[in-house]
Design a protein around this motif. Structure first.
Motif, PDB file in Angstrom:
ATOM      1  N   ASP A  81     -37.518  -7.672  21.971  1.00  0.00           N
ATOM      2  CA  ASP A  81     -35.970  -8.273  22.358  1.00  0.00           C
ATOM      3  C   ASP A  81     -36.097  -9.955  22.365  1.00  0.00           C
ATOM      4  O   ASP A  81     -36.648 -10.570  21.243  1.00  0.00           O
ATOM      5  CB  ASP A  81     -35.589  -8.043  23.608  1.00  0.00           C
ATOM      6  N   ASN A  97     -40.126 -10.372  23.963  1.00  0.00           N
ATOM      7  CA  ASN A  97     -40.128  -9.407  25.193  1.00  0.00           C
ATOM      8  C   ASN A  97     -40.241  -7.932  24.542  1.00  0.00           C
ATOM      9  O   ASN A  97     -39.795  -7.664  23.357  1.00  0.00           O
ATOM     10  CB  ASN A  97     -39.027  -9.719  25.739  1.00  0.00           C
ATOM     11  N   GLU A  99     -38.278  -4.650  25.527  1.00  0.00           N
ATOM     12  CA  GLU A  99     -37.177  -4.034  26.432  1.00  0.00           C
ATOM     13  C   GLU A  99     -37.215  -2.287  26.675  1.00  0.00           C
ATOM     14  O   GLU A  99     -36.392  -1.722  26.454  1.00  0.00           O
ATOM     15  CB  GLU A  99     -35.762  -4.246  26.030  1.00  0.00           C
ATOM     16  N   GLY A 104     -42.406  -2.499  29.594  1.00  0.00           N
ATOM     17  CA  GLY A 104     -41.879  -3.865  29.377  1.00  0.00           C
ATOM     18  C   GLY A 104     -42.935  -4.816  28.777  1.00  0.00           C
ATOM     19  O   GLY A 104     -43.802  -4.469  28.052  1.00  0.00           O
ATOM     20  N   GLN A 129     -38.292  -3.359  31.378  1.00  0.00           N
ATOM     21  CA  GLN A 129     -36.950  -3.547  30.467  1.00  0.00           C
ATOM     22  C   GLN A 129     -36.931  -5.256  30.484  1.00  0.00           C
ATOM     23  O   GLN A 129     -35.879  -5.634  30.850  1.00  0.00           O
ATOM     24  CB  GLN A 129     -35.864  -3.059  30.971  1.00  0.00           C
ATOM     25  N   ASN A 130     -38.004  -5.875  29.752  1.00  0.00           N
ATOM     26  CA  ASN A 130     -37.824  -7.161  29.674  1.00  0.00           C
ATOM     27  C   ASN A 130     -36.927  -7.557  28.488  1.00  0.00           C
ATOM     28  O   ASN A 130     -37.239  -7.266  27.297  1.00  0.00           O
ATOM     29  CB  ASN A 130     -39.296  -7.672  29.403  1.00  0.00           C
ATOM     30  N   CYS A 131     -35.711  -8.137  28.615  1.00  0.00           N
ATOM     31  CA  CYS A 131     -34.830  -8.351  27.739  1.00  0.00           C
ATOM     32  C   CYS A 131     -34.769  -9.480  26.901  1.00  0.00           C
ATOM     33  O   CYS A 131     -35.530  -9.909  26.166  1.00  0.00           O
ATOM     34  CB  CYS A 131     -33.334  -7.995  28.161  1.00  0.00           C
ATOM     35  N   GLU A 146     -33.975  -6.705  32.960  1.00  0.00           N
ATOM     36  CA  GLU A 146     -32.826  -6.364  32.867  1.00  0.00           C
ATOM     37  C   GLU A 146     -32.605  -5.230  33.735  1.00  0.00           C
ATOM     38  O   GLU A 146     -32.262  -4.047  33.043  1.00  0.00           O
ATOM     39  CB  GLU A 146     -32.056  -6.277  31.451  1.00  0.00           C
ATOM     40  N   GLU A 175     -30.626 -11.445  32.533  1.00  0.00           N
ATOM     41  CA  GLU A 175     -30.730 -11.519  30.845  1.00  0.00           C
ATOM     42  C   GLU A 175     -31.286 -12.585  30.274  1.00  0.00           C
ATOM     43  O   GLU A 175     -32.574 -12.656  30.007  1.00  0.00           O
ATOM     44  CB  GLU A 175     -29.149 -11.594  30.369  1.00  0.00           C
TER      45      GLU A 175
END
Length: 386
Positions: A81, A97, A99, A104, A129-131, A146, A175
């Protein structure tokens, strides 16, 4: 470089056909001389990687999820991401990242001065969930979770120092982040349908361990003036940060964020808009709104991650749409810069320029397979305007 603003109702390049009408504040605009062509010309046929590019540009695959990065023993992460580039001597580093939830985190790829990959490694693990995120002026990468009550993690792109959780920056569905070295603050977007736009004021610039989280206050219109108010409880529990301050302006799904020259731009996916905050006079307005483009011919749909070039062009990646990265130029042209073909179940993420500005990195999060384990990270080289 002078402050640049976009879409004052001037020129629009469409990936469909030329059209005329009104946009932004009711001003008139004209179609470009070449329908569908931006500052680099029309897109050509898809190359061997399935990417359509203007003449003079070429692409290569840098990494594929679940496979080792070329020349290294490191396996690239799933669902690539948000990303950014960092100078590394005569070379550079691209961070990305992951996601996915759980796990993550974020990874990095190192390049030498000729663009050859010389290493790849993990810089953040065991997060959620690293966006998106953002680069700091002191060369760290802010990786944002996120998820509800998510954290910001400050990471080291060079792989030397351990990542640090930064709870003072607020716990919410983070975000993107963008650093403003003039006002010494970090702007933050929130991916909620009734999300807010924030800024974090560190107690000491360059140290994110403590500070004040503020939220933007404004009316319900698409333009006007704004102020900032302190968020009483950045921890966000039991009362979410977005509901603590009366009069905080709501945005429909905050996504990418970019700062340059007293201006910060951010995207909202729920209404397909690019917003512009004019920091010198504390006003806000729309920089792009596809609903105001007549005839259903909007060149940019599914707005998501965003970055800028040293020239002043804004590059906006599409989540869906027709899988394009579109450029918004200082003279108000909006047109596709590239298009990924054969990957309609994916989204484009992580656009970032190399320090010299002649290479653009980005990912197709789910690739041709449409799953998080099928992501592909690319590099495009060519005569970018600098």
């Amino acid at each position: 470089m002078e402050r640049r603003t976009f879409l004052r109702g001037a020129v629009i390049g469409s990936s469909a056909a030329a059209f005329g009408g009104t946009l932004m504040h009711g001003a008139a605009y004209a179609a470009p001389a070449q329908p569908g062509a931006g500052p680099y010309g029309a897109l050509g046929a898809a190359d061997a990687n399935g990417i359509q590019l203007p003449a003079g540009f070429s692409s290569r695959v840098i990494a594929r999820s679940s496979q080792t990065v070329s020349g290294t023993s490191y396996t690239w992460h799933s669902a690539p991401d948000g990303g950014a580039c960092f100078a590394d001597g005569t070379g550079w580093i691209y961070v990305s990242n992951s996601e996915i939830n759980p796990s993550g985190g974020a990874s990095a790829v190192k390049f030498n001065s000729s663009g050859t990959i010389t290493g790849a490694y993990r810089i953040l693990s065991n997060t959620r969930q690293n966006c998106a995120g953002g680069k700091t002026p002191w060369n760290t990468w802010l990786s944002c979770e996120e998820v509800s009550l998510g954290y910001v993690y400050e990471t080291d792109p060079y792989g030397v120092n351990a990542a640090v959780q930064r709870p003072a920056m607020g716990r919410f569905k983070h975000e993107a982040a963008a650093a403003d070295p003039v006002r010494q603050v970090i702007y933050l977007t929130e991916d909620e349908t009734s999300g807010c736009f924030y800024r974090f004021i560190p107690t000491t610039w360059g140290n994110l361990s403590s500070g004040t989280l503020q939220v933007l206050k404004a009316g319900t219109a698409t333009s006007g003036s704004f102020t900032w108010a302190n968020v009483p409880d950045p921890d966000g529990s039991p009362t979410t940060t977005r509901t603590q301050v009366s009069g905080s302006k709501k945005f429909n799904g905050g996504e990418g964020c970019h700062y340059a020259n007293d201006t910060v731009w951010f995207t909202t996916k729920g209404d397909n808009r690019v917003w512009q905050l004019n920091l010198a006079n504390s006003t806000y307005e729309l920089a792009y709104d596809d609903s105001l483009v007549p005839g259903g011919a909007a060149p940019l749909t599914g707005v998501d991650n965003v970055t800028g070039s040293s020239y002043g062009d804004l590059y906006v990646a599409e989540d869906g749409g027709n899988m394009e990265i579109c450029v918004i130029t200082p003279d108000d042209v909006v047109a596709p810069f590239l298009r990924i073909t054969g990957q309609s179940s994916s989204e484009i993420t992580g656009p970032a320029f190399s320090p010299a500005g002649n290479r653009l990195y980005f990912s197709s999060q789910r690739g041709t397979g449409g799953s998080s384990s099928a992501g592909i990270t690319y590099e495009v080289t060519g005569p970018f305007r600098t």
